[in-house]
Design an enzyme around this catalytic site. Sequence first.
Site, PDB file in Angstrom:
ATOM      1  N   ASP A 148     -21.897  41.729  47.558  1.00  0.00           N
ATOM      2  CA  ASP A 148     -21.313  40.460  47.131  1.00  0.00           C
ATOM      3  C   ASP A 148     -19.776  40.489  47.219  1.00  0.00           C
ATOM      4  O   ASP A 148     -19.182  41.507  47.602  1.00  0.00           O
ATOM      5  CB  ASP A 148     -21.793  40.176  45.693  1.00  0.00           C
ATOM      6  CG  ASP A 148     -22.037  38.705  45.436  1.00  0.00           C
ATOM      7  OD1 ASP A 148     -21.459  37.864  46.131  1.00  0.00           O
ATOM      8  OD2 ASP A 148     -22.805  38.397  44.493  1.00  0.00           O
ATOM      9  N   GLU A 181     -20.649  36.864  51.303  1.00  0.00           N
ATOM     10  CA  GLU A 181     -19.336  36.328  50.894  1.00  0.00           C
ATOM     11  C   GLU A 181     -19.328  34.800  51.017  1.00  0.00           C
ATOM     12  O   GLU A 181     -18.282  34.198  51.102  1.00  0.00           O
ATOM     13  CB  GLU A 181     -18.169  37.033  51.597  1.00  0.00           C
ATOM     14  CG  GLU A 181     -18.215  37.070  53.088  1.00  0.00           C
ATOM     15  CD  GLU A 181     -17.906  35.715  53.708  1.00  0.00           C
ATOM     16  OE1 GLU A 181     -18.885  34.999  54.022  1.00  0.00           O
ATOM     17  OE2 GLU A 181     -16.715  35.391  53.874  1.00  0.00           O
ATOM     18  N   ASN A 185     -15.298  33.251  54.748  1.00  0.00           N
ATOM     19  CA  ASN A 185     -14.398  33.763  55.797  1.00  0.00           C
ATOM     20  C   ASN A 185     -15.056  33.741  57.174  1.00  0.00           C
ATOM     21  O   ASN A 185     -14.781  34.600  58.013  1.00  0.00           O
ATOM     22  CB  ASN A 185     -13.976  35.198  55.452  1.00  0.00           C
ATOM     23  CG  ASN A 185     -13.347  35.293  54.069  1.00  0.00           C
ATOM     24  OD1 ASN A 185     -12.184  34.984  53.904  1.00  0.00           O
ATOM     25  ND2 ASN A 185     -14.136  35.706  53.074  1.00  0.00           N
ATOM     26  N   ASP A 203     -24.241  29.436  46.550  1.00  0.00           N
ATOM     27  CA  ASP A 203     -25.606  29.693  46.072  1.00  0.00           C
ATOM     28  C   ASP A 203     -26.506  28.461  46.172  1.00  0.00           C
ATOM     29  O   ASP A 203     -26.086  27.331  45.961  1.00  0.00           O
ATOM     30  CB  ASP A 203     -25.569  30.155  44.605  1.00  0.00           C
ATOM     31  CG  ASP A 203     -24.997  31.561  44.488  1.00  0.00           C
ATOM     32  OD1 ASP A 203     -24.549  32.125  45.510  1.00  0.00           O
ATOM     33  OD2 ASP A 203     -24.994  32.098  43.361  1.00  0.00           O
TER      34      ASP A 203
HETATM   35  C1  GLA Z   1     -23.380  35.550  43.565  1.00  0.00           C
HETATM   36  C2  GLA Z   1     -24.376  35.569  44.722  1.00  0.00           C
HETATM   37  C3  GLA Z   1     -25.773  35.338  44.159  1.00  0.00           C
HETATM   38  C4  GLA Z   1     -26.104  36.410  43.124  1.00  0.00           C
HETATM   39  C5  GLA Z   1     -25.054  36.435  42.029  1.00  0.00           C
HETATM   40  C6  GLA Z   1     -25.217  37.632  41.102  1.00  0.00           C
HETATM   41  O1  GLA Z   1     -23.295  34.293  42.994  1.00  0.00           O
HETATM   42  O2  GLA Z   1     -24.063  34.593  45.668  1.00  0.00           O
HETATM   43  O3  GLA Z   1     -26.737  35.319  45.188  1.00  0.00           O
HETATM   44  O4  GLA Z   1     -26.158  37.655  43.779  1.00  0.00           O
HETATM   45  O5  GLA Z   1     -23.738  36.519  42.578  1.00  0.00           O
HETATM   46  O6  GLA Z   1     -24.264  37.671  40.095  1.00  0.00           O
END
Ligand code: GLA
Length: 401
Positions: A148, A181, A185, A203
């Site tokens: 992440d 990410e 980017n 997300d």
């Molecule tokens: C980010 C990622 C998610 C998940 C959360 C965990 O938001 O995009 O898919 O992994 O972190 O904290």
Amino acid sequence: MKNNTLLLLCLLIGIGSYAQKFNELAQTPPMGWNTWNKFACNVDEDLIKGAADAMVESGMKEAGYEYIIIDDCWHGERDEKGFIQADPERFPSGMKALVDYVHSKGLKFGIYSDAGGTTCAGEPGSRGHEYQDALTYAEWGVDYLKYDWCDTDNLDPVGAYTTMRNALYEAGRPVLFAICEWGDNDPWKWAQDIGHTWRTTGDIYHCWDCEEDHGDWSSWGVLRILDMQEGLRKYAGPGHWNDPDMMEVGNGLTDSENRAHFAMWSMLAAPLIAGNDLQNMSEATRKTLTNKEMIAINQDPLGRQAWKYSAEDGLETWVKPLANGQWAVTFLNRADEPRNVNFNWMQNSFDDPDFDHKVVFASTPYLVRDIWNEKDFKDTRNALKATVPAHDVLTLRLTRK
Ligand code: GLA
């Protein structure tokens, strides 16, 4: 041996051992299950074991799902030498025992970390500990790493992801490297030789077409994420996939929406990472997630994403080239009412805008199979007439006559 032959040999051996990604992995989009969408930080060893059991018992393993992935919040503290440990309360048997359990089911194990100082949930990140963490994962038997991008001030994404790629390679155990990410980017432009998948967006959220506002960031419904994939298909292929995020199938969408979501992720050649409660899913959800003909379209060895062929009045036509001159077509009804499909093949041809795939139906007849209703239409010499319910799909596989 002559001196220069020896030199050449040394050079070749040297070049062969340069760090790189594990190139043989993810020749088709990865399939698995991840804790985050349903369980967020409520993870422990019982949940993971139960999910592994359910993946086998539900038929998902047999359908092709492979990875059991713990997302954020499994972490304990680093020991005095800086090695990361699992949270001893949530994982009293230790991570190695849990990985062994998952492997004993014939499945693979995935874990989560972050390029920054802390993960998105505030757990220890890998910044400054990349090689140590890669060694630890290899020792545990980890097969997949989602990496992440929280708390990464002043870090260069290409450098940070390359460092972890190299660390994994040097640790010697093949690990599928999933870059996360959020598309910030343009990873599709640089990540091909670094990771096997890269998130293209923020997300996902378990709604059909909404924006969920979290204050300084938003998560996105299925259609919103789908629309953000525009222009990216030319960057994906075997070993390197666009990742529109894990699925929300079974997390509160209607059965039609679940089907449409699954069909579109399959058409996009997206990683099929389920994100629901495998131990308590409805039969409709199970059937959607294990639809073998749909999965075969996702896993097609040609590895092309679908493109949007046409859109009218909420009804979109998506076309995916398949191996051996076959094609998949999905009619996606985004609208709140049913839509009629009236598709005259003889007046249509598919001409891939990014790759060299083409078909003219007037000169090449195909058989037409409706994969959700498991029935065959006539063939492409007959216009297709059908109705697609609201928020649903009609998916066809076309095979040369
Ligand atoms: C980010 C990622 C998610 C998940 C959360 C965990 O938001 O995009 O898919 O992994 O972190 O904290």
